[in-house]
Design a protein around this motif. Structure first.
Motif, PDB file in Angstrom:
ATOM      1  N   LEU A  45      33.189  28.606   9.340  1.00  9.80           N
ATOM      2  CA  LEU A  45      31.798  28.150   9.429  1.00  9.80           C
ATOM      3  C   LEU A  45      31.299  27.601   8.095  1.00  9.80           C
ATOM      4  CD1 LEU A  45      30.068  30.893  11.607  1.00  9.80           C
ATOM      5  CD2 LEU A  45      30.304  28.474  12.187  1.00  9.80           C
ATOM      6  N   GLU A  46      31.611  28.293   7.009  1.00 11.34           N
ATOM      7  CA  GLU A  46      31.194  27.816   5.689  1.00 11.34           C
ATOM      8  C   GLU A  46      31.759  26.425   5.412  1.00 11.34           C
ATOM      9  OE1 GLU A  46      32.543  30.831   3.004  1.00 11.34           O
ATOM     10  OE2 GLU A  46      31.000  32.262   3.628  1.00 11.34           O
ATOM     11  N   VAL A  47      33.040  26.226   5.733  1.00  7.72           N
ATOM     12  CA  VAL A  47      33.677  24.924   5.547  1.00  7.72           C
ATOM     13  C   VAL A  47      32.995  23.883   6.424  1.00  7.72           C
ATOM     14  CG1 VAL A  47      35.823  23.618   5.920  1.00  7.72           C
ATOM     15  CG2 VAL A  47      35.894  25.860   4.780  1.00  7.72           C
ATOM     16  N   PHE A  48      32.726  24.239   7.668  1.00  8.74           N
ATOM     17  CA  PHE A  48      32.058  23.325   8.603  1.00  8.74           C
ATOM     18  C   PHE A  48      30.712  22.859   8.037  1.00  8.74           C
ATOM     19  CE2 PHE A  48      28.888  23.191  12.142  1.00  8.74           C
ATOM     20  CZ  PHE A  48      29.273  21.977  12.687  1.00  8.74           C
ATOM     21  N   PHE A  49      29.897  23.793   7.570  1.00  8.18           N
ATOM     22  CA  PHE A  49      28.570  23.427   7.069  1.00  8.18           C
ATOM     23  C   PHE A  49      28.638  22.632   5.769  1.00  8.18           C
ATOM     24  CE2 PHE A  49      27.159  26.642  10.128  1.00  8.18           C
ATOM     25  CZ  PHE A  49      26.151  25.933  10.740  1.00  8.18           C
ATOM     26  N   LEU A  50      29.673  22.839   4.980  1.00 13.12           N
ATOM     27  CA  LEU A  50      29.843  22.072   3.747  1.00 13.12           C
ATOM     28  C   LEU A  50      30.396  20.663   4.029  1.00 13.12           C
ATOM     29  CD1 LEU A  50      29.682  22.163   0.646  1.00 13.12           C
ATOM     30  CD2 LEU A  50      32.029  23.040   0.645  1.00 13.12           C
ATOM     31  N   ALA A  51      31.160  20.525   5.102  1.00 14.84           N
ATOM     32  CA  ALA A  51      31.859  19.264   5.394  1.00 14.84           C
ATOM     33  C   ALA A  51      30.993  18.218   6.092  1.00 14.84           C
ATOM     34  CB  ALA A  51      33.104  19.544   6.239  1.00 14.84           C
ATOM     35  N   HIS A  52      29.792  18.584   6.514  1.00 20.11           N
ATOM     36  CA  HIS A  52      28.917  17.609   7.172  1.00 20.11           C
ATOM     37  C   HIS A  52      27.466  17.941   6.818  1.00 20.11           C
ATOM     38  CE1 HIS A  52      27.935  20.722  10.089  1.00 20.11           C
ATOM     39  NE2 HIS A  52      27.164  19.890  10.755  1.00 20.11           N
ATOM     40  N   ASP A  53      26.549  17.112   7.261  1.00 26.52           N
ATOM     41  CA  ASP A  53      25.129  17.344   6.995  1.00 26.52           C
ATOM     42  C   ASP A  53      24.493  17.997   8.216  1.00 26.52           C
ATOM     43  OD1 ASP A  53      22.428  17.344   6.469  1.00 26.52           O
ATOM     44  OD2 ASP A  53      22.325  15.230   5.914  1.00 26.52           O
ATOM     45  N   PRO A  54      24.243  19.301   8.163  1.00 25.48           N
ATOM     46  CA  PRO A  54      23.667  19.995   9.306  1.00 25.48           C
ATOM     47  C   PRO A  54      22.154  19.826   9.438  1.00 25.48           C
ATOM     48  CG  PRO A  54      23.998  21.554   7.543  1.00 25.48           C
ATOM     49  CD  PRO A  54      24.533  20.227   7.053  1.00 25.48           C
ATOM     50  N   THR A  55      21.568  18.974   8.603  1.00 26.70           N
ATOM     51  CA  THR A  55      20.115  18.795   8.622  1.00 26.70           C
ATOM     52  C   THR A  55      19.683  17.489   9.283  1.00 26.70           C
ATOM     53  OG1 THR A  55      19.969  17.693   6.462  1.00 26.70           O
ATOM     54  CG2 THR A  55      19.936  20.113   6.468  1.00 26.70           C
ATOM     55  N   THR A  56      20.627  16.688   9.737  1.00 29.03           N
ATOM     56  CA  THR A  56      20.269  15.424  10.383  1.00 29.03           C
ATOM     57  C   THR A  56      20.521  15.545  11.885  1.00 29.03           C
ATOM     58  OG1 THR A  56      22.464  14.504   9.923  1.00 29.03           O
ATOM     59  CG2 THR A  56      20.717  14.001   8.364  1.00 29.03           C
ATOM     60  N   LEU A  57      19.521  15.203  12.653  1.00 30.63           N
ATOM     61  CA  LEU A  57      19.606  15.326  14.105  1.00 30.63           C
ATOM     62  C   LEU A  57      20.311  14.108  14.695  1.00 30.63           C
ATOM     63  CD1 LEU A  57      18.761  17.068  16.538  1.00 30.63           C
ATOM     64  CD2 LEU A  57      16.671  15.710  16.658  1.00 30.63           C
ATOM     65  N   ASN A  58      21.380  14.381  15.439  1.00 31.89           N
ATOM     66  CA  ASN A  58      22.109  13.332  16.178  1.00 31.89           C
ATOM     67  C   ASN A  58      22.609  12.205  15.290  1.00 31.89           C
ATOM     68  OD1 ASN A  58      21.632  14.787  18.538  1.00 31.89           O
ATOM     69  ND2 ASN A  58      19.704  13.717  18.891  1.00 31.89           N
ATOM     70  N   ARG A  59      23.080  12.574  14.105  1.00 27.66           N
ATOM     71  CA  ARG A  59      23.664  11.543  13.235  1.00 27.66           C
ATOM     72  C   ARG A  59      24.448  12.203  12.111  1.00 27.66           C
ATOM     73  NH1 ARG A  59      20.056   7.349  10.859  1.00 27.66           N
ATOM     74  NH2 ARG A  59      21.935   6.503   9.958  1.00 27.66           N
ATOM     75  N   GLN A  60      25.459  11.470  11.670  1.00 27.31           N
ATOM     76  CA  GLN A  60      26.198  11.795  10.455  1.00 27.31           C
ATOM     77  C   GLN A  60      26.456  10.468   9.773  1.00 27.31           C
ATOM     78  OE1 GLN A  60      27.160  14.927   9.039  1.00 27.31           O
ATOM     79  NE2 GLN A  60      25.626  15.499  10.548  1.00 27.31           N
ATOM     80  N   GLY A  61      25.795  10.232   8.668  1.00 25.99           N
ATOM     81  CA  GLY A  61      25.940   8.957   7.969  1.00 25.99           C
ATOM     82  C   GLY A  61      25.517   7.804   8.858  1.00 25.99           C
ATOM     83  N   HIS A  62      26.415   6.837   9.021  1.00 26.67           N
ATOM     84  CA  HIS A  62      26.111   5.664   9.843  1.00 26.67           C
ATOM     85  C   HIS A  62      26.397   5.899  11.328  1.00 26.67           C
ATOM     86  CE1 HIS A  62      25.173   3.206   6.430  1.00 26.67           C
ATOM     87  NE2 HIS A  62      26.321   3.502   5.858  1.00 26.67           N
ATOM     88  N   ASP A  63      26.995   7.041  11.673  1.00 25.53           N
ATOM     89  CA  ASP A  63      27.264   7.368  13.077  1.00 25.53           C
ATOM     90  C   ASP A  63      26.011   7.997  13.677  1.00 25.53           C
ATOM     91  OD1 ASP A  63      29.928   6.502  12.895  1.00 25.53           O
ATOM     92  OD2 ASP A  63      30.625   8.473  12.246  1.00 25.53           O
ATOM     93  N   VAL A  64      25.412   7.295  14.638  1.00 29.91           N
ATOM     94  CA  VAL A  64      24.147   7.739  15.223  1.00 29.91           C
ATOM     95  C   VAL A  64      24.288   7.896  16.727  1.00 29.91           C
ATOM     96  CG1 VAL A  64      21.704   7.165  15.530  1.00 29.91           C
ATOM     97  CG2 VAL A  64      22.861   6.522  13.418  1.00 29.91           C
ATOM     98  N   GLY A  65      23.747   8.975  17.262  1.00 27.82           N
ATOM     99  CA  GLY A  65      23.757   9.243  18.690  1.00 27.82           C
ATOM    100  C   GLY A  65      24.036  10.713  18.945  1.00 27.82           C
ATOM    101  N   THR A  66      23.713  11.179  20.137  1.00 24.96           N
ATOM    102  CA  THR A  66      23.914  12.595  20.460  1.00 24.96           C
ATOM    103  C   THR A  66      25.377  12.999  20.378  1.00 24.96           C
ATOM    104  OG1 THR A  66      24.023  12.078  22.816  1.00 24.96           O
ATOM    105  CG2 THR A  66      21.866  12.733  21.937  1.00 24.96           C
ATOM    106  N   GLN A  67      26.276  12.044  20.529  1.00 24.47           N
ATOM    107  CA  GLN A  67      27.707  12.356  20.458  1.00 24.47           C
ATOM    108  C   GLN A  67      28.136  12.732  19.031  1.00 24.47           C
ATOM    109  OE1 GLN A  67      26.341   9.383  21.096  1.00 24.47           O
ATOM    110  NE2 GLN A  67      27.663   7.675  20.534  1.00 24.47           N
ATOM    111  N   TYR A  68      27.268  12.494  18.049  1.00 21.10           N
ATOM    112  CA  TYR A  68      27.563  12.822  16.648  1.00 21.10           C
ATOM    113  C   TYR A  68      26.739  14.001  16.146  1.00 21.10           C
ATOM    114  CZ  TYR A  68      29.786   8.298  16.957  1.00 21.10           C
ATOM    115  OH  TYR A  68      30.573   7.251  17.352  1.00 21.10           O
TER     116      TYR A  68
END
Length: 184
Positions: free
Chosen positions: A77-100
């Motif tokens: 879990l610690e690795v998971f939370f460090l490896a992505h941004d858990p504060t953005t809803l339905n997006r990671q970087g330029h990937d946008v949508g509920t699938q992200y």
């Protein structure tokens, strides 16, 4: 346990593109297998093309098979939370949508308790400088993605998306968890 059998556990995380999460976890000692796939939707056996539309309800996710004697769920879990941004809803970087979206699919009450404790710690310490919007889900049907998505980074490390997005995440985890990285 009898013989050389090793107890294995499952963790399922969604945190943007599975191409980026799979190599982050594959490098960790105690992780036996990482499968890219889809979870959290209402269509049985979705395809990548269907999931990309955002209409199936699925998230791109990874299923991690791990040996809890070598690496515990809280570290994953610690690795998971460090490896992505858990504060953005339905997006990671330029990937946008509920699938992200950011989501954890707990496989047991014990996993739920560990996650709840960690999320409470993040909130009390304001770890990310913004509220964590990670979905918390109980289980769910996981569907493996098409074969060409499996171990994508390992097969295409010089692909521009992998270089720009996955490689920095891998390096970040290697630096923070150097003692947990598998020998090469």
């Amino acid at each position: 346990m009898e013989g050389n059998l090793v107890a294995e556990s499952i963790a399922i995380f969604a945190g943007g593109c599975f191409w980026c999460l799979e190599p982050v976890f594959s490098q960790l000692r105690g992780v036996k297998q990482v499968v890219s796939g889809y979870i959290g939707g209402q269509v049985a056996h979705p395809t990548y093309e269907e999931v990309c539309t955002g209409t199936t309800g699925h998230a791109e996710a990874i299923k991690i098979v791990f040996d809890p004697a070598e690496i515990d769920y809280e570290v994953l879990l610690e690795v998971f939370f460090l490896a992505h941004d858990p504060t953005t809803l339905n997006r990671q970087g330029h990937d946008v949508g509920t699938q992200y979206r950011s989501a954890v699919f707990c496989q047991s009450g014990e996993q739920q308790a560990v996650l709840d404790r960690l999320l409470a710690k993040f909130a009390s310490e304001n770890t990310f400088g913004a509220p964590v919007v990670t979905e918390v889900n109980a289980g769910g049907e996981f569907y493996a993605a098409e074969q060409y998505h499996q171990q994508y980074y390992a097969q295409h490390p010089n692909q521009p998306y992998c270089l720009a997005v996955a490689a920095p995440k891998i390096a970040k985890i290697r630096a923070k968890y150097a003692e947990r990285i598998k020998p090469e």
